[in-house]
Enzyme design. Sequence first.
Site, short mmCIF file in Angstrom:
data_model
loop_
_atom_site.label_atom_id
_atom_site.label_comp_id
_atom_site.label_asym_id
_atom_site.label_seq_id
_atom_site.Cartn_x
_atom_site.Cartn_y
_atom_site.Cartn_z
N LYS A 13 0.83 -1.22 0.00
CA LYS A 13 0.00 0.00 0.00
C LYS A 13 0.86 1.26 0.00
O LYS A 13 0.59 2.20 -0.74
CB LYS A 13 -0.94 0.02 1.22
CG LYS A 13 -1.90 -1.16 1.29
CD LYS A 13 -2.89 -1.02 2.44
CE LYS A 13 -2.25 -1.04 3.82
NZ LYS A 13 -1.83 -2.39 4.27
N ARG B 147 -9.96 0.64 8.38
CA ARG B 147 -9.61 -0.74 8.74
C ARG B 147 -10.76 -1.45 9.44
O ARG B 147 -10.63 -2.63 9.78
CB ARG B 147 -8.43 -0.71 9.70
CG ARG B 147 -7.08 -1.04 9.07
CD ARG B 147 -6.02 -0.88 10.14
NE ARG B 147 -4.82 -1.62 9.90
CZ ARG B 147 -3.76 -1.13 9.27
NH1 ARG B 147 -3.78 0.07 8.74
NH2 ARG B 147 -2.67 -1.87 9.15
N ARG C 258 11.18 -6.86 5.77
CA ARG C 258 11.08 -5.44 6.09
C ARG C 258 11.52 -5.16 7.53
O ARG C 258 12.15 -4.15 7.81
CB ARG C 258 9.63 -4.97 5.88
CG ARG C 258 9.44 -3.47 6.08
CD ARG C 258 8.04 -3.02 5.72
NE ARG C 258 7.09 -3.22 6.81
CZ ARG C 258 5.78 -2.97 6.73
NH1 ARG C 258 5.26 -2.54 5.60
NH2 ARG C 258 4.99 -3.16 7.76
N ARG D 223 10.66 -1.03 12.87
CA ARG D 223 9.31 -1.05 13.43
C ARG D 223 9.18 -2.17 14.44
O ARG D 223 9.49 -3.32 14.14
CB ARG D 223 8.28 -1.24 12.30
CG ARG D 223 7.91 0.07 11.64
CD ARG D 223 6.95 -0.13 10.49
NE ARG D 223 5.72 -0.84 10.87
CZ ARG D 223 4.65 -0.90 10.11
NH1 ARG D 223 4.64 -0.29 8.94
NH2 ARG D 223 3.59 -1.56 10.50
N ARG E 292 -1.27 -9.38 13.32
CA ARG E 292 -1.78 -8.36 12.39
C ARG E 292 -2.53 -8.99 11.22
O ARG E 292 -3.56 -8.47 10.77
CB ARG E 292 -0.64 -7.47 11.90
CG ARG E 292 -0.22 -6.45 12.97
CD ARG E 292 1.19 -5.95 12.77
NE ARG E 292 1.38 -5.30 11.50
CZ ARG E 292 2.56 -5.25 10.87
NH1 ARG E 292 3.61 -5.81 11.39
NH2 ARG E 292 2.66 -4.63 9.72
P1 ADP Z 1 0.69 -2.30 7.94
O1 ADP Z 1 -0.15 -1.98 6.77
O2 ADP Z 1 2.02 -2.87 7.59
O3 ADP Z 1 0.00 -3.10 9.01
P2 ADP Z 1 0.32 0.37 9.13
O4 ADP Z 1 1.40 1.34 9.28
O5 ADP Z 1 -0.80 0.68 8.21
O6 ADP Z 1 1.09 -0.96 8.68
O7 ADP Z 1 -0.32 0.03 10.56
C1 ADP Z 1 0.46 -0.31 11.69
C2 ADP Z 1 -0.42 -0.43 12.94
O8 ADP Z 1 -1.00 0.85 13.23
C3 ADP Z 1 -1.61 -1.38 12.82
O9 ADP Z 1 -1.26 -2.71 13.13
C4 ADP Z 1 -2.58 -0.78 13.87
O10 ADP Z 1 -2.20 -1.14 15.18
C5 ADP Z 1 -2.33 0.72 13.73
N1 ADP Z 1 -3.26 1.35 12.75
C6 ADP Z 1 -2.93 1.94 11.57
N2 ADP Z 1 -4.01 2.40 10.92
C7 ADP Z 1 -5.08 2.07 11.69
C8 ADP Z 1 -6.50 2.22 11.55
N3 ADP Z 1 -7.04 2.81 10.48
N4 ADP Z 1 -7.29 1.73 12.55
C9 ADP Z 1 -6.78 1.13 13.63
N5 ADP Z 1 -5.46 0.94 13.83
C10 ADP Z 1 -4.62 1.39 12.87
#
Ligand code: ADP
Length: 191
Positions: free
Chosen positions: A14, A89, A128, A134, A145
């Site tokens: 993404k 999400r 990664r 991270r 996740r």
């Molecule tokens: P990835 O797509 O690799 O999981 P992100 O950076 O999008 O990485 O998200 C990392 C973490 O941040 C998620 O596992 C969650 O805990 C939190 N997070 C990110 N966006 C949201 C969202 N829209 N709603 C709830 N939690 C979120």
Amino acid sequence: MLNIVIFGPPGSGKGTQSENLIKKYNLAHISTGDLLRKEISTNTQLGALAKSHMDKGELVPDDVIIGMIDSYLDRMGNVNGVIFDGFPRTVAQAQALKELLASYKTSVAVCLNLEVPNDELMTRLIERGKTSGRSDDNEETIKARLDVYDKQTKPVLDFYKKEGVAVNIKGVGSIDAIFADIADAVDSKNK
Ligand code: ADP
């Protein structure tokens, strides 16, 4: 406005494809994950709350996330459109986004669903993790996740299917080939 939701499991590309979309369509970009990591690195109260969820691979509560999006849209100014990356999400977040955008007399034009098999995601995310720094890119948290994605996030796709804006994109292959499919999908929804 050309508003795009870039959707798919962790590790589906993404962020990478958002960069390509920004360049081609001159859009604003909001990644809720990046915003949360910024809160963590500047030691805010919101950051501390977010970290307690993120380190377990769980979602941050909807009201926190929706509040962040609300204030982002409030400050966004005049843009061609917005790429929503890592958001929505949950179905509650998707519904909230619909209402927020309606208040600006706009909507989501396309939801790009990047499809990548789980074993490939696992490999990419562990790789990664070696360089990302991270704390959620370790095997145990990655599994959590992916599980959260299946249970809480996948239903968002049905929401956008019902809205008639979801497009499936095969997320395996070269970055350029995947982006060519993405651009075709965006152009066909943006007539
Ligand atoms: P990835 O797509 O690799 O999981 P992100 O950076 O999008 O990485 O998200 C990392 C973490 O941040 C998620 O596992 C969650 O805990 C939190 N997070 C990110 N966006 C949201 C969202 N829209 N709603 C709830 N939690 C979120």
